[in-house]
Design a protein around this motif. Structure first.
Motif, PDB file in Angstrom:
ATOM      1  N   ARG A 146      42.597  42.039  36.272  1.00 51.48           N
ATOM      2  CA  ARG A 146      43.335  40.894  36.287  1.00 51.48           C
ATOM      3  C   ARG A 146      44.980  41.446  36.637  1.00 51.48           C
ATOM      4  O   ARG A 146      45.303  40.389  37.139  1.00 51.48           O
ATOM      5  N   ARG A 149      45.374  42.306  40.086  1.00 48.80           N
ATOM      6  CA  ARG A 149      45.480  40.270  41.160  1.00 48.80           C
ATOM      7  C   ARG A 149      46.545  39.765  40.403  1.00 48.80           C
ATOM      8  O   ARG A 149      46.918  39.203  41.647  1.00 48.80           O
ATOM      9  N   GLN A 150      46.853  39.682  39.144  1.00 50.13           N
ATOM     10  CA  GLN A 150      48.523  39.516  38.748  1.00 50.13           C
ATOM     11  C   GLN A 150      48.879  39.748  39.693  1.00 50.13           C
ATOM     12  O   GLN A 150      50.411  38.729  40.810  1.00 50.13           O
ATOM     13  N   GLN A 151      49.763  41.308  40.062  1.00 52.17           N
ATOM     14  CA  GLN A 151      50.757  41.944  40.546  1.00 52.17           C
ATOM     15  C   GLN A 151      50.500  41.777  42.228  1.00 52.17           C
ATOM     16  O   GLN A 151      51.468  41.561  42.426  1.00 52.17           O
ATOM     17  N   ALA A 152      49.177  41.275  42.325  1.00 53.10           N
ATOM     18  CA  ALA A 152      49.106  41.133  44.525  1.00 53.10           C
ATOM     19  C   ALA A 152      49.576  39.567  44.177  1.00 53.10           C
ATOM     20  O   ALA A 152      50.246  39.335  45.595  1.00 53.10           O
ATOM     21  N   ALA A 153      49.319  38.837  43.519  1.00 53.38           N
ATOM     22  CA  ALA A 153      49.800  37.280  43.529  1.00 53.38           C
ATOM     23  C   ALA A 153      51.262  37.355  43.147  1.00 53.38           C
ATOM     24  O   ALA A 153      51.954  36.829  43.862  1.00 53.38           O
ATOM     25  N   ALA A 154      51.713  38.059  42.481  1.00 56.40           N
ATOM     26  CA  ALA A 154      53.456  38.377  41.879  1.00 56.40           C
ATOM     27  C   ALA A 154      54.073  38.595  43.796  1.00 56.40           C
ATOM     28  O   ALA A 154      55.013  38.139  43.860  1.00 56.40           O
ATOM     29  N   LYS A 155      53.249  39.606  43.969  1.00 53.81           N
ATOM     30  CA  LYS A 155      53.899  40.418  45.347  1.00 53.81           C
ATOM     31  C   LYS A 155      53.507  39.351  46.699  1.00 53.81           C
ATOM     32  O   LYS A 155      55.251  39.075  46.991  1.00 53.81           O
ATOM     33  N   GLN A 156      52.652  38.518  46.409  1.00 56.20           N
ATOM     34  CA  GLN A 156      52.953  37.399  47.167  1.00 56.20           C
ATOM     35  C   GLN A 156      53.621  36.520  47.308  1.00 56.20           C
ATOM     36  O   GLN A 156      53.964  35.174  48.231  1.00 56.20           O
ATOM     37  N   GLU A 157      53.734  35.757  46.112  1.00 51.94           N
ATOM     38  CA  GLU A 157      55.075  35.032  45.872  1.00 51.94           C
ATOM     39  C   GLU A 157      56.513  35.298  46.104  1.00 51.94           C
ATOM     40  O   GLU A 157      57.223  34.666  46.774  1.00 51.94           O
ATOM     41  N   LYS A 160      57.041  34.841  50.103  1.00 50.39           N
ATOM     42  CA  LYS A 160      56.918  33.443  49.960  1.00 50.39           C
ATOM     43  C   LYS A 160      58.285  32.847  49.265  1.00 50.39           C
ATOM     44  O   LYS A 160      58.797  32.637  50.714  1.00 50.39           O
TER      45      LYS A 160
END
Length: 164
Positions: A146, A149-157, A160
Motif C-alpha cells: 500500500r 503504491r501511494q508513493q508511486a501515485a503521489a510521484k505520478q501526481e 502530472k
C-alpha cells in the motif's frame, strides 16, 4: 521423469523456500547462527561477509541434489532446481537490487519491488539480533505494498502537476 511432475516439484520447492528462508532467517540466523549473520547487519567495507556462507550451504545442497539426481530422472534433482532457482532470485533481489552489491540494477520504480525494499529496510533498522521485523524475501506485508503504491501515485501526481 516427465515435464509436468518435474515442473510441479520445482515450483513447489521454490514456494517452500520462501517459507524456509523466513523460518531460518528468523529463528536460526537471528538465533544460534547470529555470529555468521551479524556481518549482514553492520556496515563494513568488505565485498564478502560471513553471512555469505549461507549462500554456499544452500548452493552445496542444490549441487548435491543435481549430482545424485540422475540428470533429472530422480525427483530430488528437481528439488535442487527449485532451490537453485530460489537462490538465483534471492541473489538478484536481495544482494543486487536491495543491497546494491553489484551496481548494474538500480533502484526499481515497480511498486512490488519498492515494497520489498521498504520491508527489508525495516528489517535492517536494528543492527542487533533482537527486535528485527520482516524476515521474508519475496512475500511482503500488504502495508508495504500500500505504501509503495501511494508513493508511486503521489510521484505520478507531482509529475502530472508540473507538466500542466
Amino acid at each position: 521423469m516427465t515435464i509436468l511432475p518435474a515442473l510441479g516439484i520445482t515450483l513447489t520447492t521454490f514456494a517452500f523456500m520462501e517459507f524456509w528462508a523466513w523460518f531460518m532467517h528468523k529463528f536460526v540466523q537471528h538465533g544460534p547462527l547470529w555470529f555468521l549473520h551479524r556481518s549482514h547487519h553492520v556496515r563494513h567495507p568488505h565485498p564478502v561477509e560471513r553471512n555469505d556462507l549461507f549462500f554456499l550451504i544452500y548452493g552445496g545442497i542444490s549441487a548435491a541434489l543435481f549430482i545424485t539426481g540422475d540428470d533429472g530422472g530422480r525427483w530430488w534433482f528437481w528439488v535442487g532446481v527449485g532451490i537453485a532457482a530460489y537462490g538465483t532470485v534471492y541473489f538478484f533481489v536481495h544482494d543486487v537490487l536491495i543491497h546494491g552489491r553489484l551496481r548494474f540494477w538500480k533502484k526499481s520504480k515497480h511498486p512490488y519491488l519498492r515494497a520489498l525494499n521498504m520491508a527489508h529496510k525495516t528489517h535492517h533498522k536494528t543492527d542487533g539480533r533482537d527486535g528485527s521485523q520482516e524476515f521474508g524475501l519475496l512475500w511482503v506485508s500488504p502495508k508495504y505494498l500500500r505504501l509503495a503504491r501511494q508513493q508511486a501515485a503521489a510521484k505520478q501526481e507531482k509529475i502530472k502537476s508540473t507538466v500542466e
